[in-house]
Motif scaffolding. Structure first.
Motif, PDB file in Angstrom:
ATOM      1  N   THR A 180       0.818  -1.343   0.171  1.00 12.41           N
ATOM      2  CA  THR A 180      -0.001  -0.125  -0.066  1.00 12.41           C
ATOM      3  C   THR A 180       0.991   1.235   0.062  1.00 12.41           C
ATOM      4  N   LEU A 181       1.926   1.392   0.774  1.00 12.19           N
ATOM      5  CA  LEU A 181       2.724   2.457   0.834  1.00 12.19           C
ATOM      6  C   LEU A 181       3.456   2.596  -0.235  1.00 12.19           C
ATOM      7  N   SER A 182       3.743   1.581  -1.218  1.00 14.57           N
ATOM      8  CA  SER A 182       4.534   1.791  -2.512  1.00 14.57           C
ATOM      9  C   SER A 182       3.596   2.721  -3.446  1.00 14.57           C
ATOM     10  N   ARG A 183       2.342   2.904  -2.966  1.00 17.06           N
ATOM     11  CA  ARG A 183       1.534   3.577  -4.113  1.00 17.06           C
ATOM     12  C   ARG A 183       1.767   5.132  -3.584  1.00 17.06           C
ATOM     13  N   PHE A 184       2.250   5.441  -2.583  1.00 17.36           N
ATOM     14  CA  PHE A 184       2.328   6.926  -2.087  1.00 17.36           C
ATOM     15  C   PHE A 184       3.923   7.239  -2.132  1.00 17.36           C
ATOM     16  N   THR A 185       4.755   6.560  -3.031  1.00 15.56           N
ATOM     17  CA  THR A 185       6.162   6.846  -2.911  1.00 15.56           C
ATOM     18  C   THR A 185       6.408   8.332  -3.563  1.00 15.56           C
ATOM     19  N   ASP A 186       5.334   8.987  -3.953  1.00 14.04           N
ATOM     20  CA  ASP A 186       5.768  10.333  -4.439  1.00 14.04           C
ATOM     21  C   ASP A 186       5.968  11.252  -3.481  1.00 14.04           C
ATOM     22  N   ASN A 187       5.458  10.790  -2.014  1.00 11.73           N
ATOM     23  CA  ASN A 187       5.399  11.469  -0.936  1.00 11.73           C
ATOM     24  C   ASN A 187       6.765  11.172  -0.415  1.00 11.73           C
ATOM     25  N   PRO A 188       7.891  12.385  -0.233  1.00  9.66           N
ATOM     26  CA  PRO A 188       9.050  11.999   0.409  1.00  9.66           C
ATOM     27  C   PRO A 188       8.809  11.517   1.852  1.00  9.66           C
ATOM     28  N   VAL A 189       8.021  11.758   2.503  1.00 13.42           N
ATOM     29  CA  VAL A 189       7.912  11.215   3.875  1.00 13.42           C
ATOM     30  C   VAL A 189       7.646   9.591   3.835  1.00 13.42           C
ATOM     31  N   VAL A 190       6.799   9.401   2.829  1.00 17.49           N
ATOM     32  CA  VAL A 190       6.909   7.996   2.941  1.00 17.49           C
ATOM     33  C   VAL A 190       7.793   7.214   2.351  1.00 17.49           C
ATOM     34  N   ARG A 191       8.583   7.915   1.341  1.00 14.83           N
ATOM     35  CA  ARG A 191      10.113   7.160   1.102  1.00 14.83           C
ATOM     36  C   ARG A 191      10.946   6.967   2.336  1.00 14.83           C
ATOM     37  N   ARG A 192      10.969   8.072   3.079  1.00 13.14           N
ATOM     38  CA  ARG A 192      11.906   8.397   3.982  1.00 13.14           C
ATOM     39  C   ARG A 192      11.438   6.991   5.125  1.00 13.14           C
ATOM     40  N   GLY A 193      10.145   7.023   5.432  1.00 17.73           N
ATOM     41  CA  GLY A 193       9.676   6.119   6.593  1.00 17.73           C
ATOM     42  C   GLY A 193      10.057   4.571   6.020  1.00 17.73           C
ATOM     43  N   LEU A 194       9.606   4.276   4.545  1.00 16.41           N
ATOM     44  CA  LEU A 194      10.158   2.815   4.231  1.00 16.41           C
ATOM     45  C   LEU A 194      11.369   2.643   4.396  1.00 16.41           C
ATOM     46  N   ILE A 195      12.493   3.497   4.091  1.00 16.78           N
ATOM     47  CA  ILE A 195      13.861   3.379   4.161  1.00 16.78           C
ATOM     48  C   ILE A 195      14.195   3.113   5.695  1.00 16.78           C
ATOM     49  N   GLU A 196      13.709   3.763   6.517  1.00 19.50           N
ATOM     50  CA  GLU A 196      14.067   3.735   8.014  1.00 19.50           C
ATOM     51  C   GLU A 196      13.620   2.498   8.515  1.00 19.50           C
ATOM     52  N   SER A 197      12.403   1.593   7.713  1.00 24.05           N
ATOM     53  CA  SER A 197      11.821   0.772   8.402  1.00 24.05           C
ATOM     54  C   SER A 197      12.701  -0.620   8.050  1.00 24.05           C
ATOM     55  N   ILE A 198      13.543  -0.410   7.041  1.00 25.04           N
ATOM     56  CA  ILE A 198      14.317  -1.796   6.743  1.00 25.04           C
ATOM     57  C   ILE A 198      14.894  -2.294   7.809  1.00 25.04           C
ATOM     58  N   ASN A 199      15.708  -1.733   8.586  1.00 22.01           N
ATOM     59  CA  ASN A 199      16.315  -2.433   9.594  1.00 22.01           C
ATOM     60  C   ASN A 199      15.357  -2.568  10.827  1.00 22.01           C
TER      61      ASN A 199
END
Lengths: 178, 267
Positions: free
Chosen positions: B197-216
């Protein structure tokens, strides 16, 4: 820690990632099970992989009654039979030579290695039915009752088959030993 | 009762759990059947010697193959559940299709009344009721989604995450909730659907950042894999440090390690 049954019920209900925990618990015993039969590492790894694929495929059929391991061994047994029908031979009909352990220099160990090699050869010459009960009872540590449930036969029959298998194995071993 | 074959008695005779008295009885029966004590002892020693037969450990390839298969099957199951999970979305769509024309008529009448009213009562406060209504529907959906995310049932939470896919542009509240779900939902399927679901909102920089931070923050190899794959698809170069940090984890699953290394090399 979740029991095997709890985990398998969760897998059945859709939490299929829980299968990883069951895989970690059973990969070694199931590998050993297939290896005792086949003597081949590659065949055994393939069969373990296929076994867990089948567990996933038939997860909806898991009733949660009885021991999970008995259910797993039943699938493993059917898998071996399917393998036989496909290849025209049982998986345990291909004996791989064990690589010699170069570190074992002592005569005593060499003799022991020879004995083990003869035992493996003798195992290959048992009938599949004899090998099956012997592996399940002696190496996999299953009770005669559990083996009976897996092989669909009474406990007494299992015990008799195990004894006959030991007699046959000892006879074959003596011939090989010369 | 059918009697066990005589050979079966040998196994009971050898069994350490058999009481001594019963062992004595069994011994008598076996000797009477023609077995000798030496023969039985010899066979038992032979049986015990079988325990020394070595078995190698399964190789790493077995782990790789299994986790690859599990990741594929989980993804397949996730897609199937998401399709079922679209039922609430279909419900809303149906509501919109069936109710909206009626609401439109109703609104037209209300609007007419408002126009007449403003004529009759000059200075009355106006406003776009249509916009307000659309906002209310959207708010209602948001409420349903947030309520579903609080449910104990993973399938309800999965539906909620799937419902969020309908928004073309999620607001900050939805993004925050989805991020929290991704980091803390106990169910891996829900977390996987959240990544989707979040991959649909990756135009939003907050979402992109959040996804990256979630990896670990992820423990499940499947979610780690999904996030790494997403970073690869997005060509998200800024994810490299987090992906490299993941590779430093000695406990990292082999299949994930292979894939993450590949993604890092592509970025």
């Amino acid at each position: 820690m979740h029991s095997d049954i709890e985990l398998m019920v969760q897998v059945r209900e859709g939490e299929i990632d829980k299968l990883a925990l069951l895989f970690e618990r059973y990969k070694k015993p199931m590998f050993a099970y297939f290896y005792r039969f086949s003597g081949s590492r590659e065949t055994s790894e393939d069969l373990v992989q296929t076994l867990f694929y089948r567990v996933l495929k038939y997860r909806k059929k898991y009733s949660g009654d009885g021991k999970f391991s008995t259910w797993l061994y039943r699938i493993a047994r059917n898998l071996a039979i399917d393998h036989y029908h496909r290849d025209g031979r049982l998986p345990w009909d291909t004996l791989e030579d064990q690589p010699a352990d170069v570190d074992e220099q002592a005569d005593r160990l060499l003799v022991r290695n020879e004995e083990m090699s003869l035992l493996r050869q003798a195992m290959q010459q048992l009938t599949p039915q004899e090998r099956e009960v012997l592996v399940l009872s002696r190496f996999q540590g299953l009770t005669y009752k559990e083996i009976g449930q897996i092989c669909d036969c009474p406990e007494g029959t299992v015990k008799a088959r195990v004894f006959r298998a030991i007699q046959s194995l000892k006879g074959i071993y003596s011939i090989l030993e010369g | 009762m059918k009697r066990d074959p005589i050979e079966a008695l040998v196994m009971d005779y050898w069994d350490d759990a058999t009481p001594p008295e019963r062992k004595r009885e069994l011994k008598q029966e076996l000797l009477a059947a023609g077995y000798t004590e030496a023969e039985l002892n010899d066979l038992k020693r032979f049986l015990i010697s079988l325990d020394d037969m070595p078995v190698p450990e399964p190789g790493e390839e077995l782990d790789r193959a299994f986790y690859r298969m599990l990741a594929e099957e989980t993804a397949k199951a996730g897609r199937k559940t998401a399709r079922n999970g679209n039922k609430p979305a279909l419900f809303w769509k149906r509501i919109e299709q069936q109710l909206m024309p009626k609401l439109g008529y109703a609104f037209a009448l209300v609007f007419l009344g408002w126009v007449l009213g403003t004529w009759v009562t000059p200075g009355a406060v106006g406003g776009s009721r249509m916009e307000r209504m659309a906002a209310e529907i959207s708010e209602m959906k948001e409420m349903v989604m947030l309520a579903q995310l609080q449910q104990d049932s993973p399938s309800e939470r999965l539906k909620a995450v799937t419902l969020a896919e309908e928004w073309t542009d999620a607001d900050a509240k939805i993004v925050t909730v989805l991020m929290r779900t991704l980091d803390s939902d106990p169910n891996v399927n829900v977390r996987l659907a959240t990544v989707e679901t979040l991959s649909r909102f990756t135009d939003n920089p907050v979402v992109r950042r959040g996804l990256i931070e979630s990896i670990n923050r992820q423990q499940s190899p499947l979610v780690q894999l999904a996030l790494a794959e997403l970073m690869g698809r997005l060509q998200e170069e800024s994810a490299k440090p987090e992906l490299n940090r993941l590779l430093e984890n000695k406990e990292l699953n082999y299949a994930v390690r292979d894939r993450v290394s590949h993604v890092v090399s592509m970025l």
